[in-house]
Scaffold this active site. Sequence first.
Site, mmCIF file in Angstrom:
data_model
loop_
_atom_site.group_PDB
_atom_site.id
_atom_site.type_symbol
_atom_site.label_atom_id
_atom_site.label_comp_id
_atom_site.label_asym_id
_atom_site.label_seq_id
_atom_site.Cartn_x
_atom_site.Cartn_y
_atom_site.Cartn_z
ATOM 1 N N GLY A 13 0.857 -1.293 0.078
ATOM 2 C CA GLY A 13 0.045 0.012 -0.063
ATOM 3 C C GLY A 13 0.823 1.409 -0.064
ATOM 4 N N ARG A 74 0.912 -5.034 -5.987
ATOM 5 C CA ARG A 74 0.923 -6.281 -5.206
ATOM 6 C C ARG A 74 1.008 -7.367 -6.099
ATOM 7 N NH1 ARG A 74 -3.185 -3.157 -1.806
ATOM 8 N NH2 ARG A 74 -2.145 -2.846 0.175
ATOM 9 N N ASP A 105 3.918 -4.939 6.513
ATOM 10 C CA ASP A 105 4.317 -6.041 6.664
ATOM 11 C C ASP A 105 4.411 -7.266 5.901
ATOM 12 O OD1 ASP A 105 1.672 -6.436 7.045
ATOM 13 O OD2 ASP A 105 1.951 -8.159 8.267
ATOM 14 N N GLY A 106 3.709 -7.115 4.625
ATOM 15 C CA GLY A 106 3.627 -7.998 3.709
ATOM 16 C C GLY A 106 4.830 -7.727 2.894
ATOM 17 N N SER A 107 5.215 -6.536 2.598
ATOM 18 C CA SER A 107 6.584 -6.507 1.561
ATOM 19 C C SER A 107 7.626 -7.194 2.720
ATOM 20 C CB SER A 107 6.854 -5.037 1.518
ATOM 21 O OG SER A 107 5.630 -4.411 0.893
ATOM 22 N N THR A 128 3.614 2.735 6.253
ATOM 23 C CA THR A 128 2.173 2.099 6.196
ATOM 24 C C THR A 128 1.385 3.245 7.082
ATOM 25 O OG1 THR A 128 0.563 0.722 6.895
ATOM 26 C CG2 THR A 128 2.453 0.442 8.072
ATOM 27 N N ASP A 130 -1.121 2.682 8.759
ATOM 28 C CA ASP A 130 -1.692 2.018 9.916
ATOM 29 C C ASP A 130 -0.938 2.233 11.113
ATOM 30 O OD1 ASP A 130 -4.033 1.189 8.493
ATOM 31 O OD2 ASP A 130 -3.358 -0.604 7.880
ATOM 32 N N ASP A 132 0.961 0.050 12.403
ATOM 33 C CA ASP A 132 0.999 -1.438 13.050
ATOM 34 C C ASP A 132 2.116 -2.270 12.980
ATOM 35 O OD1 ASP A 132 0.257 -1.778 10.477
ATOM 36 O OD2 ASP A 132 -1.248 -3.100 10.829
ATOM 37 N N ARG A 165 -26.767 16.032 15.666
ATOM 38 C CA ARG A 165 -26.740 14.850 15.156
ATOM 39 C C ARG A 165 -25.604 13.896 15.548
ATOM 40 N NH1 ARG A 165 -27.046 15.973 8.577
ATOM 41 N NH2 ARG A 165 -29.162 16.313 8.603
ATOM 42 N N MET A 172 -9.389 4.455 8.742
ATOM 43 C CA MET A 172 -8.636 3.113 8.316
ATOM 44 C C MET A 172 -8.186 2.339 9.356
ATOM 45 S SD MET A 172 -6.821 3.477 4.645
ATOM 46 C CE MET A 172 -8.083 3.374 3.022
ATOM 47 N N ARG A 174 -7.819 -2.062 9.691
ATOM 48 C CA ARG A 174 -8.137 -3.306 9.481
ATOM 49 C C ARG A 174 -8.007 -4.106 10.728
ATOM 50 N NH1 ARG A 174 -6.967 -5.339 3.671
ATOM 51 N NH2 ARG A 174 -5.968 -3.466 3.730
ATOM 52 N N GLY A 188 -11.876 14.960 19.651
ATOM 53 C CA GLY A 188 -12.736 15.222 20.983
ATOM 54 C C GLY A 188 -14.133 14.254 20.776
ATOM 55 N N GLU A 190 -16.727 11.209 21.363
ATOM 56 C CA GLU A 190 -17.258 10.556 22.352
ATOM 57 C C GLU A 190 -17.112 9.216 22.665
ATOM 58 O OE1 GLU A 190 -18.520 13.089 20.688
ATOM 59 O OE2 GLU A 190 -18.833 14.754 22.338
ATOM 60 N N GLU A 225 -11.953 0.569 10.993
ATOM 61 C CA GLU A 225 -12.839 -0.334 9.870
ATOM 62 C C GLU A 225 -12.628 -1.568 10.226
ATOM 63 O OE1 GLU A 225 -9.037 -0.150 6.913
ATOM 64 O OE2 GLU A 225 -11.006 -0.550 5.904
HETATM 65 P P1 ADP Z 1 2.023 -4.106 2.841
HETATM 66 O O1 ADP Z 1 3.638 -4.475 2.445
HETATM 67 O O2 ADP Z 1 1.765 -2.768 2.710
HETATM 68 O O3 ADP Z 1 1.711 -5.098 4.052
HETATM 69 P P2 ADP Z 1 0.979 -6.493 0.837
HETATM 70 O O4 ADP Z 1 0.390 -7.104 2.126
HETATM 71 O O5 ADP Z 1 0.298 -6.208 -0.438
HETATM 72 O O6 ADP Z 1 1.315 -4.751 1.297
HETATM 73 O O7 ADP Z 1 2.392 -6.916 0.565
HETATM 74 C C1 ADP Z 1 2.839 -6.333 -0.482
HETATM 75 C C2 ADP Z 1 3.480 -7.635 -1.317
HETATM 76 O O8 ADP Z 1 4.613 -8.414 -0.796
HETATM 77 C C3 ADP Z 1 2.575 -8.791 -1.851
HETATM 78 O O9 ADP Z 1 1.911 -8.289 -3.267
HETATM 79 C C4 ADP Z 1 3.475 -9.772 -2.148
HETATM 80 O O10 ADP Z 1 3.932 -9.786 -3.377
HETATM 81 C C5 ADP Z 1 4.517 -9.628 -1.193
HETATM 82 N N1 ADP Z 1 4.197 -10.431 0.082
HETATM 83 C C6 ADP Z 1 3.212 -10.140 0.913
HETATM 84 N N2 ADP Z 1 3.132 -11.411 1.750
HETATM 85 C C7 ADP Z 1 4.114 -12.252 1.228
HETATM 86 C C8 ADP Z 1 4.284 -13.682 1.952
HETATM 87 N N3 ADP Z 1 3.854 -14.051 2.966
HETATM 88 N N4 ADP Z 1 5.200 -14.128 1.298
HETATM 89 C C9 ADP Z 1 5.986 -13.645 0.231
HETATM 90 N N5 ADP Z 1 5.497 -12.400 -0.137
HETATM 91 C C10 ADP Z 1 4.726 -11.758 0.475
#
Ligand code: ADP
Length: 324
Positions: A13, A74, A105-107, A128, A130, A132, A165, A172, A174, A188, A190, A225
């Site tokens: 992202g 992605r 974390d995916g990257s 990111t 987020d 997180d 209202r 954002m 998740r 502020g 509630e 979200e």
């Molecule tokens: P972010 O880095 O923002 O968390 P994504 O979760 O979409 O975004 O991860 C980005 C890219 O990293 C994915 O499209 C994929 O190519 C790679 N990736 C994510 N998770 C894995 C994984 N478990 N193993 C290998 N590559 C991964």
Amino acid sequence: MDKRKLAVMTSGGDAPGMNACVRSVVRTTLHEGHSIFGIYGGYEGLINGELMPLNRHSVSNIIQKGGTFLKTSRSETFKHKSGRRRAAEMLKEWNVEILIVIGGDGSFHGAHYLYEEQGIPVIGIPATIDNDIYGTDLTIGYDTAVTTALNSIDKIRDTAASHNRLFIVEVMGRNAGFIALEVGICGGAEEILVPETKSDLKKLGEQIKTWSKAGKKSSLIVVAEGDDLGNANTIANKVKEAYNIKSHVCVLGHTQRGGSPTATDRVLASRLGFHAVKESLSGQEDIMVGWKDNSLNTIPLPESWEKKKPLDQDLMDLYSVLSS
Ligand code: ADP
């Protein structure tokens, strides 16, 4: 001194401040006497050989821009070992010795496997909205997202107050409530509903009734979200069904992802880019560079997702006092 070749990419992202980070990585590398490629389009671009040499002018006039000029993607292919093998072959073909990945974390998972399976030295920089990711107080993009969301909430408050209202505003997050908590405190709110704590429909319904009995004419609830009670629309429906309370929903959505990075994000991005290059040239690999307690913090890359960063307890306590 051996002249070394580095490469930098943005992945996953997008987040405001990624450009400022790439600029810092490029200029630090050149300042140290080495050369650097930009990889266009994240892992997918790497697999397809979309590499370009970058010079200091390649990163001129981008520090203030949101998004990422290197583009991001992605990549399903990269999730498989065969895809990562192709990515490693590409890096070797271009004689790249160190890969710097700016992402979430995916990257980082992907980068770690590239290191473990293919022996490519990698460094991760957390970006990111987020926030997180363990091992850093802030991630690149978070401060801008909070600022953007807060601007919207201030405007929504005007309408909430003028029309008496109840508004439920979805931000954002998740799996994490960092944006919701900070925005809720600054706006502020509630009530703030986050995935980290159990949300209770009964308690919420009774609370809204208490506000109204106490003469409160307008109220604002901020929800992440991914809250366990549901997103803003679901919560609005549940509150209507169970307590016949009418509310208005505003989902801030992708507005939080874009825009010019704040000063805080530009400084963080520049700092982390600088330290990522320094650490990689000193032989560090498979690490993430973060900024914690006002100094550089490096951790093994897997720790960034294996350990969970908690919400700031002090802010949680503060919110429960200020909203009571
Ligand atoms: P972010 O880095 O923002 O968390 P994504 O979760 O979409 O975004 O991860 C980005 C890219 O990293 C994915 O499209 C994929 O190519 C790679 N990736 C994510 N998770 C894995 C994984 N478990 N193993 C290998 N590559 C991964």
